[in-house]
Design an enzyme around this catalytic site. Structure first.
Site, PDB file in Angstrom:
ATOM      1  CD  GLU A   1     -10.278  45.929 104.648  1.00  6.35           C
ATOM      2  OE1 GLU A   1     -10.957  46.103 105.525  1.00  6.35           O
ATOM      3  OE2 GLU A   1     -10.611  46.826 103.756  1.00  6.35           O
TER       4      GLU A   1
ATOM      5  CG  HIS B   1      -9.623  49.002 107.600  1.00  4.88           C
ATOM      6  ND1 HIS B   1      -9.478  49.882 106.841  1.00  4.88           N
ATOM      7  CD2 HIS B   1     -10.921  48.730 107.428  1.00  4.88           C
ATOM      8  CE1 HIS B   1     -10.324  50.260 105.882  1.00  4.88           C
ATOM      9  NE2 HIS B   1     -11.332  49.414 106.432  1.00  4.88           N
TER      10      HIS B   1
ATOM     11  NE  ARG C   1     -20.450  48.244 103.316  1.00  5.24           N
ATOM     12  CZ  ARG C   1     -19.078  48.604 102.987  1.00  5.24           C
ATOM     13  NH1 ARG C   1     -18.369  47.789 102.772  1.00  5.24           N
ATOM     14  NH2 ARG C   1     -18.851  49.850 103.221  1.00  5.24           N
TER      15      ARG C   1
ATOM     16  CG  ASP D   1     -15.322  49.491  99.177  1.00  7.63           C
ATOM     17  OD1 ASP D   1     -14.593  48.416  99.994  1.00  7.63           O
ATOM     18  OD2 ASP D   1     -15.959  50.299  99.972  1.00  7.63           O
TER      19      ASP D   1
ATOM     20  CG  HIS E   1     -14.955  47.623 109.342  1.00  5.82           C
ATOM     21  ND1 HIS E   1     -14.997  46.341 108.607  1.00  5.82           N
ATOM     22  CD2 HIS E   1     -14.685  48.686 108.621  1.00  5.82           C
ATOM     23  CE1 HIS E   1     -14.513  46.731 107.458  1.00  5.82           C
ATOM     24  NE2 HIS E   1     -14.020  47.913 107.491  1.00  5.82           N
TER      25      HIS E   1
END
Length: 369
Positions: free
Chosen positions: A334, A200, A104, A272, A129
């Protein structure tokens, strides 16, 4: 809503239907032969001993990743779709190359050399992304040079999704001799820009994609993480993991604290978060499924790792073999620079200048315990 509906008029399926499966994972290459906007989409198969990886040049997506379990039986350890139409019509990032900026950017805005750039705002008012039509929806030029190597290239023009500079990108997928998938990213620009490429893939080491991954064991070699607000945006703080439920320096079950009454868990709807990696450790993370016996070790030169616990999977998306992927049926690991780095100049730089080479490598290595 179809995420890339602008493709619909140009979509022409080529080749006839076939029941013959041509890969170890059961994928039929005919189901990926497509032309979109006069560009060919195909499925490429890399194999090396007991390991097989299938990749489509639509988004550079890893469609399947087959490795042997403790009994020698091959298991597909990534989520995805078994035909190109689903990739085109169903919103999602399964297995995709992410760019120009993975993760982000706050309000989709950053400043470079006193110039303010505005990017698409596609996630809680932020740019996620690279925007809604990022590299994950691009058709990459593909050349399979050997049974174990696939070279993907892409030219992103100046102003693409608001990013400055003509950017030439190369991503090489290659299988190593010790059951590893190496991803090497290289890029050049003709004017100052920012870049943060990643992959991803959604991993489930059990090979059973109907099963949650909360029992899988995870290690992340990180001393800190970047807390987020309720819109998943980093606050700018780097917080120590010591004594918190974000300490994965010693392997433990993903689900152990995933529903804890903790502000960060609530904000992320689970995990996350970006972890600040300790560069002194020879690996960044390890994931272990005790049933299959498969261990995945993540090795990278990147400073960060986004651990996403599949919180937005909800059983509505059907993937390979018609399986409806339930919540937390996979995780993403990631490798990356930190989210919103262009707006935090004290964090590792994501700037790329002309005549400089952007290059980073990550290896997902598989073994049996």
């Amino acid at each position: 809503m179809k995420h890339i509906i602008y493709f619909a008029a140009a979509l022409i399926m080529v080749g006839c239907a076939s029941n013959q499966k041509t890969t170890l994972s059961g994928l039929d290459k005919n189901d990926f032969d497509t032309i979109v906007n006069n560009q060919k989409i195909s499925l490429f198969t890399l194999h090396n001993g007991d390991m097989e990886v299938c990749v489509t040049n639509y988004g550079g997506r890893i469609v399947s990743l087959m490795v042997p379990d403790k009994d020698g039986r091959p298991r597909d350890v990534v989520l995805g779709h078994d035909n190109i139409r689903d990739y085109l019509e169903i919103d999602g990032n399964f297995g995709a190359i992410i760019g120009r900026y993975g993760n982000r950017i706050n309000r989709g805005r950053f400043t470079l050399d006193s110039i303010v750039y505005q990017l698409p705002q596609n996630n809680y008012g932020h740019c996620l992304h690279g925007g809604p039509i990022g590299f994950h929806h691009s058709i990459w030029s593909a050349t399979q040079t050997t049974d174990t190597t696939l070279v993907l290239t892409l030219h992103s023009t100046d102003g693409d999704a608001g990013f400055p500079g003509n950017l030439n990108v190369e991503v090489v997928y290659s299988l190593t001799s010790d059951c590893g998938l190496k991803i090497a990213y290289t890029a050049y620009t003709n004017k100052p820009t920012i870049i943060n490429l990643t992959n991803h893939s959604y991993f489930n080491l059990s090979g059973d994609h109907t099963k949650e991954i909360t029992d899988e064991l995870l290690t992340i070699k990180a001393s800190g993480f970047t807390p987020i607000d309720s819109t998943f945006m980093p606050t700018g703080e780097i917080r120590s993991v010591k004594g918190t439920i974000f300490d994965f320096n010693h392997m433990h079950a993903i689900g152990e604290n995933i529903n804890a009454d903790d502000e960060q868990i609530i904000n992320g709807m689970g995990y996350d978060h970006n972890f600040v990696l300790d560069k002194s450790c020879p690996f960044a993370a390890q994931l272990y499924d005790t049933v299959s016996g498969i261990v995945m070790t993540v090795i990278t030169d990147q400073p960060g790792l986004q651990f996403y616990s599949g919180n937005f999977l909800d059983g509505q998306v059907r993937g390979k073999n018609g399986i409806a992927y339930p919540k937390r049926s996979a995780i993403c690991l990631e490798t990356q620079h930190y989210p919103d780095s262009p707006n935090h100049l004290n964090w590792p730089s994501v700037r790329l200048n002309p005549r400089e080479k952007y290059h980073t490598e990550t290896v997902y290595s598989f073994s049996i315990h």
